[in-house]
Write an enzyme that holds these catalytic residues in place. Structure first.
Site, short mmCIF file in Angstrom:
data_model
loop_
_atom_site.label_atom_id
_atom_site.label_comp_id
_atom_site.label_asym_id
_atom_site.label_seq_id
_atom_site.Cartn_x
_atom_site.Cartn_y
_atom_site.Cartn_z
N ARG A 182 5.44 12.30 -3.12
CA ARG A 182 5.43 12.83 -1.75
C ARG A 182 6.57 12.19 -0.96
O ARG A 182 7.05 11.13 -1.31
CB ARG A 182 4.13 12.44 -1.04
CG ARG A 182 2.94 13.24 -1.47
CD ARG A 182 1.68 12.47 -1.17
NE ARG A 182 0.72 12.68 -2.24
CZ ARG A 182 -0.17 13.66 -2.27
NH1 ARG A 182 -0.24 14.50 -1.29
NH2 ARG A 182 -0.99 13.79 -3.26
N ARG B 144 13.32 4.03 12.41
CA ARG B 144 12.10 4.84 12.40
C ARG B 144 11.26 4.55 13.64
O ARG B 144 11.76 4.06 14.64
CB ARG B 144 11.36 4.57 11.07
CG ARG B 144 12.25 4.93 9.85
CD ARG B 144 11.53 4.79 8.54
NE ARG B 144 10.39 5.70 8.49
CZ ARG B 144 9.41 5.59 7.60
NH1 ARG B 144 9.43 4.62 6.71
NH2 ARG B 144 8.40 6.44 7.61
N PRO C 111 0.79 -1.23 0.00
CA PRO C 111 0.00 0.00 0.00
C PRO C 111 0.83 1.28 0.00
O PRO C 111 1.87 1.37 0.65
CB PRO C 111 -0.82 -0.11 1.30
CG PRO C 111 -0.11 -1.10 2.13
CD PRO C 111 0.56 -2.05 1.18
N ASN C 112 0.33 2.24 -0.74
CA ASN C 112 0.85 3.61 -0.85
C ASN C 112 2.12 3.73 -1.67
O ASN C 112 2.55 4.84 -1.97
CB ASN C 112 1.06 4.24 0.53
CG ASN C 112 -0.24 4.39 1.30
OD1 ASN C 112 -1.21 4.92 0.76
ND2 ASN C 112 -0.29 3.90 2.52
N HIS D 149 12.74 -3.09 1.97
CA HIS D 149 12.20 -1.79 2.37
C HIS D 149 13.12 -0.70 1.87
O HIS D 149 14.35 -0.82 1.98
CB HIS D 149 12.06 -1.69 3.89
CG HIS D 149 11.13 -2.72 4.43
ND1 HIS D 149 9.77 -2.62 4.30
CD2 HIS D 149 11.37 -3.89 5.05
CE1 HIS D 149 9.20 -3.69 4.82
NE2 HIS D 149 10.15 -4.48 5.28
N TYR E 289 11.55 8.33 1.18
CA TYR E 289 11.45 7.22 0.23
C TYR E 289 12.16 7.47 -1.10
O TYR E 289 12.11 6.62 -1.99
CB TYR E 289 9.97 6.90 -0.03
CG TYR E 289 9.25 6.47 1.22
CD1 TYR E 289 9.67 5.35 1.93
CD2 TYR E 289 8.15 7.18 1.71
CE1 TYR E 289 9.02 4.95 3.09
CE2 TYR E 289 7.50 6.79 2.87
CZ TYR E 289 7.94 5.68 3.55
OH TYR E 289 7.30 5.28 4.70
N ALA F 240 3.16 -0.88 4.72
CA ALA F 240 2.68 -0.89 6.11
C ALA F 240 2.13 -2.25 6.53
O ALA F 240 2.10 -2.56 7.73
CB ALA F 240 1.63 0.19 6.28
N GLU G 171 12.22 -9.98 1.55
CA GLU G 171 11.50 -8.78 2.00
C GLU G 171 12.42 -7.58 1.83
O GLU G 171 13.58 -7.62 2.26
CB GLU G 171 11.16 -8.97 3.49
CG GLU G 171 10.58 -7.74 4.15
CD GLU G 171 10.36 -7.95 5.66
OE1 GLU G 171 10.59 -9.08 6.18
OE2 GLU G 171 9.97 -6.97 6.31
O1 CA2 Z 1 10.55 1.67 3.68
C1 CA2 Z 1 9.69 1.00 3.09
O2 CA2 Z 1 9.85 0.53 1.97
C2 CA2 Z 1 8.34 0.77 3.77
O3 CA2 Z 1 7.91 -0.55 3.46
C3 CA2 Z 1 7.40 1.80 3.18
C4 CA2 Z 1 6.03 1.80 3.82
C5 CA2 Z 1 6.14 1.89 5.34
O4 CA2 Z 1 4.86 1.77 5.93
C6 CA2 Z 1 7.05 0.82 5.90
O5 CA2 Z 1 7.15 1.01 7.30
C7 CA2 Z 1 8.42 0.90 5.28
C8 CA2 Z 1 5.20 3.01 3.37
C9 CA2 Z 1 5.14 3.20 1.90
C10 CA2 Z 1 4.47 4.52 1.69
O6 CA2 Z 1 4.99 5.10 0.54
C11 CA2 Z 1 4.75 6.43 0.35
C12 CA2 Z 1 5.32 6.98 -0.75
C13 CA2 Z 1 5.15 8.30 -1.02
C14 CA2 Z 1 4.38 9.08 -0.19
C15 CA2 Z 1 3.78 8.51 0.93
C16 CA2 Z 1 3.97 7.18 1.18
#
Ligand code: CA2
Length: 148
Positions: free
Chosen positions: A20, A109, A12-13, A102, A25, A79, A100
């Site tokens: 953003r 974090r 997700p996201n 990230h 990221y 997430a 896996e």
């Molecule tokens: O660091 C990572 O790759 C995560 O898997 C990214 C997830 C986060 O919940 C994990 O804890 C770590 C979130 C991805 C959200 O991506 C966004 C990208 C642009 C703007 C907002 C969120």
């Protein structure tokens, strides 16, 4: 030449990448990351099927669909990493080598990101190297599969 077939899952996201929060990221979009993954896969003689979903059940279904189709899974569960027993059970059920990844270092974090439900059912985790986490994860997975 025998190509390894790998399912790449983005949770997700991650479709918002590049639009953003570039500080956390990075500035690459998901399409750009996917193009880099495809280029790396070519070098590694692997064929990728790539899916992003914001829905837990779609990710679970994609994992179930792996059997007979793919030899391994590369996953950034987003997430759901920190919440999903369902994804963990799906990975354990298909029992395919899974890596896996990230983008961010989840251990630097918030506390709630320090626990991964899927870590115990994957062969390894790479966290904190931005897009390199994906590329390193793909290398590690193809290396693992080439030995088995
Ligand atoms: O660091 C990572 O790759 C995560 O898997 C990214 C997830 C986060 O919940 C994990 O804890 C770590 C979130 C991805 C959200 O991506 C966004 C990208 C642009 C703007 C907002 C969120």
């Amino acid at each position: 030449m025998h190509l390894l077939s790998i399912l790449v899952l983005h949770g997700p996201n991650l479709n918002l990448l590049g639009q953003r929060e570039p500080g956390i990221y990075g500035s690459l979009t998901l399409d750009e990351i996917n193009r880099l993954l495809q280029a790396e896969a070519k070098k590694l003689q692997a064929k990728l099927t790539i899916l992003q979903s914001n829905h837990e059940g779609i990710l679970v279904d994609a994992i179930h669909g792996c059997l007979e189709q793919h030899q391994g899974i590369l996953i950034n569960a987003g997430a759901y990493t920190h919440t999903s027993v369902a994804l963990r059970d799906a990975i354990a059920a298909v029992n395919l080598p899974t890596v896996e990844v990230h983008l961010s270092n989840i251990y630097r974090r918030e506390d709630f990101r320090h626990h991964s439900y899927i870590a115990p059912v994957v062969i390894g985790q790479i966290s904190g190297f931005g897009v390199q986490s994906y590329l390193l994860g793909l290398q590690a997975l193809t290396h693992h599969l080439s030995l088995s």
